[in-house]
Structures are given as structure tokens and as C-alpha cells.
Scaffold this motif. Structure first.
Motif, PDB file in Angstrom:
ATOM      1  N   ASP A 200      36.534  67.599 -46.305  1.00  0.00           N
ATOM      2  CA  ASP A 200      35.836  67.625 -45.320  1.00  0.00           C
ATOM      3  C   ASP A 200      37.103  66.906 -43.603  1.00  0.00           C
ATOM      4  OD1 ASP A 200      34.639  67.989 -42.485  1.00  0.00           O
ATOM      5  OD2 ASP A 200      32.730  67.395 -42.907  1.00  0.00           O
ATOM      6  N   LYS A 224      39.432  72.506 -43.279  1.00  0.00           N
ATOM      7  CA  LYS A 224      38.047  72.962 -42.703  1.00  0.00           C
ATOM      8  C   LYS A 224      38.061  74.027 -41.241  1.00  0.00           C
ATOM      9  CE  LYS A 224      33.465  71.705 -42.423  1.00  0.00           C
ATOM     10  NZ  LYS A 224      32.293  70.166 -41.649  1.00  0.00           N
ATOM     11  N   CYS A 225      38.795  73.077 -40.590  1.00  0.00           N
ATOM     12  CA  CYS A 225      38.362  73.325 -38.808  1.00  0.00           C
ATOM     13  C   CYS A 225      39.904  73.323 -38.415  1.00  0.00           C
ATOM     14  CB  CYS A 225      37.066  73.254 -38.169  1.00  0.00           C
ATOM     15  SG  CYS A 225      37.029  73.799 -36.425  1.00  0.00           S
ATOM     16  N   GLY A 270      37.090  77.374 -39.896  1.00  0.00           N
ATOM     17  CA  GLY A 270      37.453  77.239 -38.840  1.00  0.00           C
ATOM     18  C   GLY A 270      38.505  77.505 -38.050  1.00  0.00           C
ATOM     19  N   LYS A 306      32.988  82.054 -37.213  1.00  0.00           N
ATOM     20  CA  LYS A 306      33.923  80.133 -37.812  1.00  0.00           C
ATOM     21  C   LYS A 306      34.772  80.716 -36.479  1.00  0.00           C
ATOM     22  CE  LYS A 306      31.746  78.291 -40.663  1.00  0.00           C
ATOM     23  NZ  LYS A 306      30.762  78.796 -39.830  1.00  0.00           N
ATOM     24  N   TYR A 331      29.048  74.263 -36.821  1.00  0.00           N
ATOM     25  CA  TYR A 331      29.351  74.008 -37.720  1.00  0.00           C
ATOM     26  C   TYR A 331      27.774  73.039 -38.331  1.00  0.00           C
ATOM     27  CZ  TYR A 331      34.277  74.820 -39.167  1.00  0.00           C
ATOM     28  OH  TYR A 331      35.196  74.898 -39.765  1.00  0.00           O
TER      29      TYR A 331
END
Length: 333
Positions: A200, A224-225, A270, A306, A331
Motif C-alpha cells: 500500500d 498503488k497511487c 490510481g 482510478k 479508495y
């Protein structure tokens, strides 16, 4: 025409040769990420043992903070600060925080060191790590090359000679910064698994830090983002249109793609673009055109949920309240 005018005119008439039009988007992704890695000079780097050195581990009223350095390549060490919310009992998500052109990563930590630092921090939500910890996550500040402890001065970054010598050996400053963060993620996975959840990971930064953030998101699927601020824009409207720091340039990039095209490499992960409506060096016109290209590529990959654009009513700065609100909505936090 001057040479600069000649080049700007030629670029304006050029459609990037690797822009996605149709066909197997997976194949397009593979060829595009390979070309980006080639232009950044990623093949010039060799992994070495990180030889992690923890310099201090202290607790303040606001956070636990671990200062460490590691080797990202032979003869080069990267300074980092890992900030952890007080009372954390399990591995937490981690946000990699990359400062823009400033006196160094202490700005992200909210620790002014030099004249003008306090104004830089307070004038644009640039104390990224402070806010991340308040949101309940870990924050990793990474000193970028030619900034702060890694080649900068108390007056600010010193990128010119570092960038030019990097180019002549077949790599780029952006590539170097991407490499350092990729190796920092390795260190988190190997040495701080009891503190951070390496499944994460968010990467964020403003201006020059946003630029690094964007390319890291393109090349490292562990992110992840990806949340760049005041950096995602058309090349034509930003770094080609006006004088920018030498560290922004990737030789030959505009022949093949623009930033909106490359955003397709981040999908389906994302991608939150943060922009200032009045940003004079990454103009919103260029942000909007590239976001449209990115939107098409996200839609084609079934990931429109996303992708988001956050527009602050101001200039070249981060917009923390707006950005973190959108992140939590994306999220469902």
C-alpha cells in the motif's frame, strides 16, 4: 526564427510517434515503458547491497522518526526520514514524499533550516510528511539528487552540472531520482516490513517532486497511487515553452510521447493529478489537454474510477485538503 523558436515550432507540428491509437494496448504498454526506460537511461544503473545505516530513531510529540541512509548504487548514498504515527501497532500504508525545488527534504518534514524555509512550508502545504502522519499513515521523505544534502545549497537546488554530466554519460537526473526511490522501496520491503505495508504505497510530490513522482508511477508497479502536483502538463506548454530547470528534460521524449500518453502506463493503478488553476509554469491549459489523453487511456483499460483531477484555486503549490479528500473518496476510506 531563433533556434528556440524553430524547435518550438517544429515540436508543435509533431504528433508523438508512440501515441496509442488502436490495437493491443498491452503491447503498446510494453513498448512504451521500454522506450521511456531507455530515454531515462535506466540501463545505466546497477543494484548494489543497500548497506542500510540508521542514524537515529526518536519520538517527538508528533511522530516517531527514523533517519537512515542507504546505497542506491556504487559510491552513492541516499538520506531518508521515515515518519510513523505515534501508537502505530501494525504495518501502515506509506506515502513517499518528494520535495520540489527547495532547500531540501526538511521542507517535507516541516523543519525549516534556512532563511525563507518557513515561508516555503506555510505558503503551499509543502510539509507533506506532517500531513501524511496526521492522516494516519507513514511518510517517507527521500532527498532527491541535486537537492538539499544531495548536491544542493542553503540557497536551493544545484541541478545544472549534475544534469548535464548525467546526460553525457547516457542517463538523466529524472532517471537517477526514479532509481533512488525504487531502491528506497526495496529498503522498506526488506528492513521496515514491521512498520510499513509495502503493498500500500502512495507516491506524491510537488513541482520537481511531482515530476519524479509521475515517472516513478510510470515505471514501478509497486506504487498503488501516483499523486503529482504542479508537474503533469504538456511538454509544449511547460518545459518547452519557458525556461525550466535542467533536471526536467528527457532527451528525445517529445518525439515519442507526451505526459498524457505516459499516464496510460500508470493505469489501472490510481492517478490523481493536482494542479493550480493559476500555475504560471505548468499552465492549466496544458494540464487539461494531457488529462484528456490520460482519461481516454484509463477508460480503455477499464480504470476510469482510478483517475482524478484536483484543481486548486491558486498557483504553483500543493493543495492538501482537496487532494487528500479525493484520495480518500477514490479508495473509499
Amino acid at each position: 526564427m531563433t533556434p528556440w523558436e524553430l524547435n518550438k515550432s517544429a515540436v508543435a507540428k509533431t504528433i508523438p510517434s508512440m501515441r496509442y491509437v488502436s490495437g493491443d494496448i498491452g503491447e503498446w504498454r510494453s513498448t512504451t515503458v521500454a522506450k521511456l526506460a531507455e530515454l531515462l537511461g535506466m540501463d545505466t544503473f546497477t543494484k548494489v547491497s543497500p548497506e542500510l545505516e540508521i542514524e537515529f530513531d526518536k519520538i517527538t510529540d508528533e511522530r516517531r522518526e527514523i533517519r537512515f541512509t542507504f546505497k542506491s548504487e556504487e559510491d552513492y548514498r541516499v538520506p531518508c526520514h521515515l515518519c510513523i504515527p505515534l501508537g502505530a501497532e501494525k504495518p501502515l500504508p506509506v506515502v513517499i514524499c518528494l520535495q520540489g525545488h527547495s532547500t531540501g527534504m526538511h521542507i517535507s518534514l516541516g523543519n525549516p533550516k534556512y532563511p525563507g524555509d518557513a515561508q516555503t512550508i506555510s505558503g503551499g502545504d509543502r510539509d507533506f510528511c506532517v500531513r501524511v502522519v496526521k492522516e494516519g499513515w507513514c511518510a517517507l521523505a527521500v532527498e532527491q539528487r541535486n537537492f538539499g544534502e544531495c548536491g544542493g545549497t542553503e540557497k536551493g537546488p544545484d541541478c545544472l552540472m549534475g544534469s548535464l554530466t548525467s546526460i553525457i554519460r547516457g542517463r538523466t537526473t529524472i532517471g537517477e531520482r526514479v532509481w533512488d526511490v525504487m531502491r528506497a522501496i526495496d529498503v522498506l520491503e526488506e528492513s521496515f516490513a514491521d512498520i510499513v505495508d509495502s503493498s500500500d504505497i502512495v507516491c506524491m510530490g510537488n513541482s520537481g517532486g511531482g515530476t519524479s513522482t509521475f515517472y516513478i508511477g510510470c515505471l514501478d508497479k509497486r506504487i498503488k497511487c501516483t499523486m503529482p502536483s504542479c508537474a503533469f502538463c504538456s511538454y509544449d506548454d511547460s518545459i518547452i515553452a519557458m525556461r525550466h530547470c535542467s533536471c526536467n528534460y528527457i532527451p528525445g521524449a517529445r518525439r515519442y510521447f507526451d505526459m498524457g500518453d505516459l499516464a496510460g502506463l500508470i493505469a489501472p493503478r490510481g492517478f490523481i493529478v493536482v494542479a493550480g488553476r493559476e500555475d504560471s509554469i505548468f499552465p492549466f491549459k496544458g494540464v487539461a489537454t494531457q488529462f484528456c489523453i490520460a482519461s481516454d487511456l484509463y477508460n480503455r483499460q477499464g480504470a476510469s474510477d482510478k483517475l482524478a483531477l484536483v484543481v486548486g484555486n491558486g498557483g504553483h503549490r500543493f493543495y492538501a485538503d482537496d487532494a487528500w479528500k479525493v484520495y480518500r473518496e477514490m479508495y473509499k476510506l
